[in-house]
Write a protein that holds these residues in place. Structure first.
Motif, short mmCIF file in Angstrom:
data_model
loop_
_atom_site.label_atom_id
_atom_site.label_comp_id
_atom_site.label_asym_id
_atom_site.label_seq_id
_atom_site.Cartn_x
_atom_site.Cartn_y
_atom_site.Cartn_z
N UNK A 36 0.85 -1.19 0.00
CA UNK A 36 0.00 0.00 0.00
C UNK A 36 0.88 1.24 0.00
N UNK A 37 0.67 2.13 -0.97
CA UNK A 37 1.49 3.33 -1.17
C UNK A 37 0.67 4.57 -0.80
N UNK A 38 1.20 5.37 0.12
CA UNK A 38 0.45 6.50 0.68
C UNK A 38 1.23 7.79 0.40
N UNK A 39 0.61 8.72 -0.31
CA UNK A 39 1.30 9.95 -0.74
C UNK A 39 1.24 11.03 0.34
N UNK A 44 -0.80 13.11 -4.90
CA UNK A 44 -1.92 12.22 -5.14
C UNK A 44 -1.35 10.83 -5.38
N UNK A 45 -2.21 9.88 -5.68
CA UNK A 45 -1.73 8.54 -6.06
C UNK A 45 -0.67 8.64 -7.16
N UNK A 46 -0.79 9.69 -7.99
CA UNK A 46 0.06 9.85 -9.16
C UNK A 46 1.54 10.01 -8.79
N UNK A 47 1.83 10.40 -7.56
CA UNK A 47 3.23 10.54 -7.16
C UNK A 47 3.95 9.20 -7.13
N UNK A 48 3.18 8.09 -7.19
CA UNK A 48 3.75 6.73 -7.21
C UNK A 48 3.74 6.13 -8.62
N UNK A 49 3.60 6.98 -9.64
CA UNK A 49 3.47 6.47 -11.02
C UNK A 49 4.68 5.66 -11.45
N UNK A 105 3.20 -1.39 4.09
CA UNK A 105 2.79 0.00 3.83
C UNK A 105 4.02 0.87 3.61
N UNK A 106 3.92 1.75 2.60
CA UNK A 106 5.00 2.65 2.21
C UNK A 106 4.42 4.05 2.14
N UNK A 107 5.09 5.03 2.76
CA UNK A 107 4.57 6.39 2.73
C UNK A 107 5.63 7.42 2.47
N UNK A 108 5.20 8.54 1.89
CA UNK A 108 6.10 9.67 1.61
C UNK A 108 5.51 10.93 2.22
N UNK A 109 6.37 11.78 2.83
CA UNK A 109 5.95 13.06 3.38
C UNK A 109 4.87 12.79 4.44
N UNK A 307 13.30 16.67 -1.68
CA UNK A 307 12.20 16.11 -0.89
C UNK A 307 11.36 15.08 -1.63
N UNK A 308 11.20 15.24 -2.93
CA UNK A 308 10.24 14.41 -3.69
C UNK A 308 10.93 13.14 -4.17
N UNK A 309 11.39 12.35 -3.24
CA UNK A 309 12.42 11.34 -3.47
C UNK A 309 11.99 10.28 -4.47
N UNK A 310 10.75 9.78 -4.39
CA UNK A 310 10.37 8.70 -5.29
C UNK A 310 10.10 9.19 -6.71
N UNK A 311 10.02 10.52 -6.89
CA UNK A 311 9.89 11.08 -8.22
C UNK A 311 11.24 11.62 -8.71
#
Length: 329
Positions: A36-39, A44-49, A105-109, A307-311
């Motif tokens: 589960x990916x939590x932005x 939005x969900x899109x940050x995990x694209x 579960x994985x989360x950012x910010x 900061x926007x590490x996964x992107x």
């Protein structure tokens, strides 16, 4: 709805699922153990694209949600509907709605804080937790609003600035796209203000948060189409639901009193950017991981990353996450 070309592959599926507090929009790809990916804010969900197809290809069921208040998920009117306990309940509800009993579960910010508290409060559901950009800091004896009031001297810390309903909205919603572009750039490697410049986390006296944003150049990780996607989402929904997360920090502090100082014991991962203020300001929290995250598998600080590490560093973050997922699953 149309999406930029960088969106996950066509086999990604959009769903609205019912949870006790309303509904959650999610995007799912792949099959296998649930991840589960939590932005965070303002995303939005899109940050995990970039993560959805990679995690799916590695043999997992990758699911990115719109946090309540965002996208097509429920947006309650009441400010206190966005307290941490409700976000945790939403995540549990998503796991159940997908027919699963457990998830990683994985989360950012803000999503990192939501993920951490989901693991802390519901360890039987969330068997491992990865935190991106924002370290785990257990609840302590200092009321958050009191701490924020003391930060910044004659300037106002951004979290305090966000507290009054309508105040930040008046700034942001005048030109959502331009504000988002500036906010993303202010916290990105390559476009953030240079060392010694005025800090974009603080509001100058009588000014706006955006007075400190760089202008004229998008960060390298953000295409105009990507920015359009984010802007279109927030132009449709407004920013109040997203900002209401900040307006519950004192309620969270009261709600979580029984977990004061509590560690998260499940297997965990942390990754942050070396240029991210969240990493530098909370360096003591990272040093405390042997006590606060005793199940820590690995911790990583990415040189030259904001900061926007996964992107910003999608391929590197994908490798870290997938290696960790294979180890903890």
């Amino acid at each position: 709805m149309s999406y930029p070309s960088s969106v996950p592959a066509p086999d990604a599926e959009h769903h609205l699922v019912d949870v006790p507090g309303g509904r959650v929009h999610l995007v799912a790809q792949g099959s296998g153990p649930l991840v589960l990916l939590v932005h965070g804010f303002p995303e939005s969900w899109y940050s995990w694209r970039h993560q959805l197809p990679a995690i799916a290809a590695a043999g997992f069921r990758a699911v990115a949600i719109d946090v309540r208040g965002y996208g097509r998920s429920s947006k309650p009117r009441e400010v206190d509907a966005y307290r941490m306990l409700n976000h945790v309940a939403d995540n549990v509800g998503v796991v159940r709605a997908l027919g699963e009993r457990t998830a990683v579960i994985v989360g950012h910010d803000w999503g990192a804080s939501i993920a951490a508290n989901s693991a802390l409060l519901r360890p039987g559901v969330f068997t491992a937790v990865a935190l991106l950009s924002v370290p785990y800091t257990p609840r302590n004896g200092f009321r958050p609003s009191d701490a924020f009031a003391r930060i910044g001297g004659g300037e106002e810390f951004y979290v305090r600035y966000f507290q009054e309903p309508g105040r930040a909205e008046a700034e942001i919603e005048t030109d959502v796209r331009a504000w988002l572009a500036g906010f993303y750039a202010a916290l990105s490697a390559g476009t953030m203000p240079p060392p010694g410049a005025a800090d974009p986390h603080f509001v100058p006296a009588g000014g706006k948060l955006s007075d400190r944003f760089p202008s004229g150049r998008l960060p390298s990780w953000l295409t105009p189409d990507d920015l359009d996607f984010y802007a279109n989402e927030f132009e449709r929904t407004g920013l109040t639901g997203a900002l209401n997360r900040y307006r519950n920090v004192d309620r969270d502090w009261e709600d979580l009193a029984a977990w004061d100082g509590a560690p998260i014991t499940q297997p965990s991962l942390f990754a942050g950017g070396a240029l991210d203020a969240s990493t530098t300001w909370l360096a003591d929290a990272i040093k405390a991981y042997p006590d606060t995250l005793p199940g820590l598998v690995s911790s990583h600080i990415l040189d030259g990353c904001g900061h926007w590490i996964q992107q910003e560093r999608a391929d590197e973050v994908n490798r870290l996450l997938i290696d960790w997922l294979r180890e903890v699953s």
